[in-house]
Design an enzyme around this catalytic site. Structure first.
Site, mmCIF file in Angstrom:
data_model
loop_
_atom_site.group_PDB
_atom_site.id
_atom_site.type_symbol
_atom_site.label_atom_id
_atom_site.label_comp_id
_atom_site.label_asym_id
_atom_site.label_seq_id
_atom_site.Cartn_x
_atom_site.Cartn_y
_atom_site.Cartn_z
ATOM 1 N N ALA A 15 0.844 -1.205 0.000
ATOM 2 C CA ALA A 15 0.000 0.000 0.000
ATOM 3 C C ALA A 15 0.874 1.247 0.000
ATOM 4 O O ALA A 15 0.641 2.196 0.739
ATOM 5 C CB ALA A 15 -0.930 -0.022 1.218
ATOM 6 N N ASP A 39 -0.154 -4.710 3.862
ATOM 7 C CA ASP A 39 1.207 -4.163 3.868
ATOM 8 C C ASP A 39 1.887 -4.586 5.161
ATOM 9 O O ASP A 39 1.227 -4.688 6.201
ATOM 10 C CB ASP A 39 1.158 -2.627 3.759
ATOM 11 C CG ASP A 39 2.456 -2.038 3.220
ATOM 12 O OD1 ASP A 39 2.440 -1.395 2.174
ATOM 13 O OD2 ASP A 39 3.516 -2.229 3.875
ATOM 14 N N VAL A 124 3.047 -6.322 -10.407
ATOM 15 C CA VAL A 124 3.455 -4.988 -10.876
ATOM 16 C C VAL A 124 4.877 -4.661 -10.413
ATOM 17 O O VAL A 124 5.615 -3.927 -11.078
ATOM 18 C CB VAL A 124 2.459 -3.920 -10.367
ATOM 19 C CG1 VAL A 124 2.865 -2.520 -10.799
ATOM 20 C CG2 VAL A 124 1.042 -4.225 -10.854
ATOM 21 N N ARG A 157 2.036 4.879 -23.602
ATOM 22 C CA ARG A 157 2.865 6.091 -23.662
ATOM 23 C C ARG A 157 3.363 6.330 -25.086
ATOM 24 O O ARG A 157 3.301 7.460 -25.594
ATOM 25 C CB ARG A 157 4.052 5.891 -22.721
ATOM 26 C CG ARG A 157 4.980 7.064 -22.644
ATOM 27 C CD ARG A 157 6.184 6.703 -21.802
ATOM 28 N NE ARG A 157 5.868 6.490 -20.402
ATOM 29 C CZ ARG A 157 6.596 5.736 -19.565
ATOM 30 N NH1 ARG A 157 7.671 5.113 -20.004
ATOM 31 N NH2 ARG A 157 6.254 5.624 -18.309
ATOM 32 N N HIS A 181 10.033 -5.533 -19.900
ATOM 33 C CA HIS A 181 9.812 -4.173 -19.391
ATOM 34 C C HIS A 181 11.150 -3.531 -19.016
ATOM 35 O O HIS A 181 12.014 -4.175 -18.437
ATOM 36 C CB HIS A 181 8.925 -4.299 -18.144
ATOM 37 C CG HIS A 181 8.764 -3.040 -17.351
ATOM 38 N ND1 HIS A 181 7.897 -2.047 -17.710
ATOM 39 C CD2 HIS A 181 9.351 -2.622 -16.211
ATOM 40 C CE1 HIS A 181 7.945 -1.072 -16.814
ATOM 41 N NE2 HIS A 181 8.835 -1.396 -15.897
#
Ligand code: NAD
Length: 317
Positions: A15, A39, A124, A157, A181
Site C-alpha cells: 500500500a 502491507d 506490478v 505512452r 519491461h
C-alpha cells in the site's frame, strides 16, 4: 439482493505509492465492492485505508477500502495485485533491488497460498517479468491466471507520443511495445497501424523519428523518479484498467507479461484478457530484428529465473 458487483474484491499487496494510486483509480471506477489493502508496514497501510476511504466518501463510490491479511487477500479476492517491494533507488545496483523484491514476492505469494481457485494474480513490482515468472511458478494457479503489467504502460505512452507528434488521436494508433519491461523493451514498429493502415504507409519516412520516440518512451520516467522518487499515477491507471478487463471479462487485447512457452518465462506480448486472466496470446509477425531482441532479453529473464529456482537464497543471486 447481493449483485455480482457487490461480491467483487480486489486485493492490493503493498500500500505504498503505486498501491495507493491504483486504489485511487479503482475507487473512482466503483469496479469492486471492496478493496483489501495488505502491507507489512501497518501504520502505512492504515493511513492509506483512511485517506482512500475519504476518496470513496467524496466521490460516492460503491467501493469500500479495508485493511486485510495475506490469507484474506488470497482466499477472498477475485484479483490480487502485487505492488509490494522496494523501489529502485539511485546508486543501488539492479541486482540489489531485484534480489530484495524477489524475496518479497516469494514471501507474499507463499503467505497467500492456497489462492481461491479462480483468483487472478497481477504482478506490478519490478523487475516485473522476472517476478511474474516467479509468481507463476510458486502460486499453484494455472499459468493463465498469473500475469504482469509488463509493457502496457509503455505501449500507451508510445501511442500518446506518436499521437502528439502527428496530430492523430492515440486510440486510432495501434502500436505495441513488447518483450521485457525496462531498458530492453522493443517497440514493434513492423506491426503498427494507423486507422488499420500499416504505419509505413500511413506515416511515410520522415514524419516521425522512430529512434527518438522510442528513446523518449524508454526514459520518460527517469526525471520523474529523480524528482519525486516514484511514478505512481500512470501505473495506477494501468492497474485499474487491467482489473476491469479481468473482472468484466472484457476480452481487451493488452501487452502484458505472461508465460510464453517458447521462452519458458513471462514477457510481454499482446494477449486477450478476460475473467480467467490470459484467454490467449496474439501471435505477432515481428520483424526479424524485433523478434531477436525479444528472444535475447527473454533469455536473460529465463536464466535469472532458473538461478532463483535452483538456489532459493536471494543473497547469492
Ligand atoms: N511495472 C511498472 O510499470 C511499475 C511502475 C512503477 C513502479 N513499479 C514498482 O512497484 C513497486 C512499488 O513501488 P512504490 O513506488 O509503490 O514503492 P513504495 O515503497 O512506495 O511502496 C511499496 C510498499 O510495499 C510494502 N511492502 C514491502 N514488503 C512487503 C511485503 N512483504 N508485504 C506487503 N507489503 C510490503 C512497503 O511497506 C511499501 O508500503 C516497486 O517494485 C516499483 O519498481 C512498477
Amino acid at each position: 439482493m447481493e449483485t455480482t458487483q457487490t461480491r467483487k474484491r480486489i486485493a492490493l499487496i503493498g500500500a505504498g505509492q503505486v498501491g495507493g494510486a491504483a486504489a485511487y483509480a479503482l475507487i473512482q471506477s466503483s469496479l469492486a465492492a471492496e478493496l483489501l489493502l495488505v502491507d507489512t508496514n501497518i501504520a502505512q497501510r492504515d493511513a492509506q485505508v483512511r485517506d482512500l476511504s475519504d476518496v470513496a466518501f467524496a466521490t460516492g463510490s460503491g467501493t469500500r477500502v479495508r485493511a486485510a491479511t495475506y490469507h484474506e487477500a488470497g482466499q477472498e479476492s477475485d484479483v490480487v495485485v502485487i505492488t509490494a517491494g522496494s523501489r529502485h533507488t539511485p546508486g543501488q545496483s539492479f541486482g540489489e533491488s531485484a534480489a530484495r523484491n524477489v524475496s518479497i514476492v516469494r514471501n507474499v505469494v507463499s503467505a497467500m497460498t492456497p489462492f481461491r481457485k479462480d483468483a487472478v494474480l497481477l504482478v506490478v513490482s519490478n523487475p516485473v517479468d522476472l517476478l511474474t515468472s516467479l509468481a507463476g511458478e510458486l502460486a499453484r494457479l494455472p499459468r493463465t491466471q498469473v500475469f504482469g503489467s509488463g509493457t502496457f504502460l509503455e505501449s500507451a505512452r508510445l501511442r500518446g507520443l506518436i499521437a502528439d507528434h502527428v496530430g492523430i488521436a492515440a486510440n486510432s494508433i495501434d502500436m505495441y511495445v513488447v518483450g521485457v519491461h525496462g531498458e530492453n523493451q522493443v517497440p514493434a514498429w513492423s506491426t503498427a497501424t494507423v486507422g488499420g493502415v500499416p504505419l509505413d504507409t500511413a506515416l511515410p519516412a520522415g514524419q516521425i523519428d522512430r529512434a527518438a520516440l522510442a528513446d523518449e518512451c524508454k526514459h520518460f520516467s527517469d526525471d520523474v523518479i529523480r524528482t519525486k522518487g516514484s511514478t505512481p499515477f500512470g501505473i495506477g491507471a494501468i492497474i485499474a484498467s487491467l482489473c476491469a478487463s479481468v473482472l468484466l471479462d472484457r476480452r481487451n487485447v493488452r501487452p502484458v507479461s505472461h508465460f510464453v512457452p517458447e521462452f519458458g518465462c513471462c514477457v510481454s506480448m499482446p494477449a486477450v484478457l478476460g475473467r480467467q486472466g490470459i484467454v490467449r496470446t496474439i501471435q505477432m509477425p515481428l520483424a526479424q530484428e524485433e523478434g531477436e531482441a525479444v528472444a535475447e532479453s527473454a533469455g536473460v529473464v529465463k536464466k535469472q529465473l532458473d538461478r532463483i529456482l535452483e538456489d532459493c537464497t536471494p543473497r547469492q543471486w
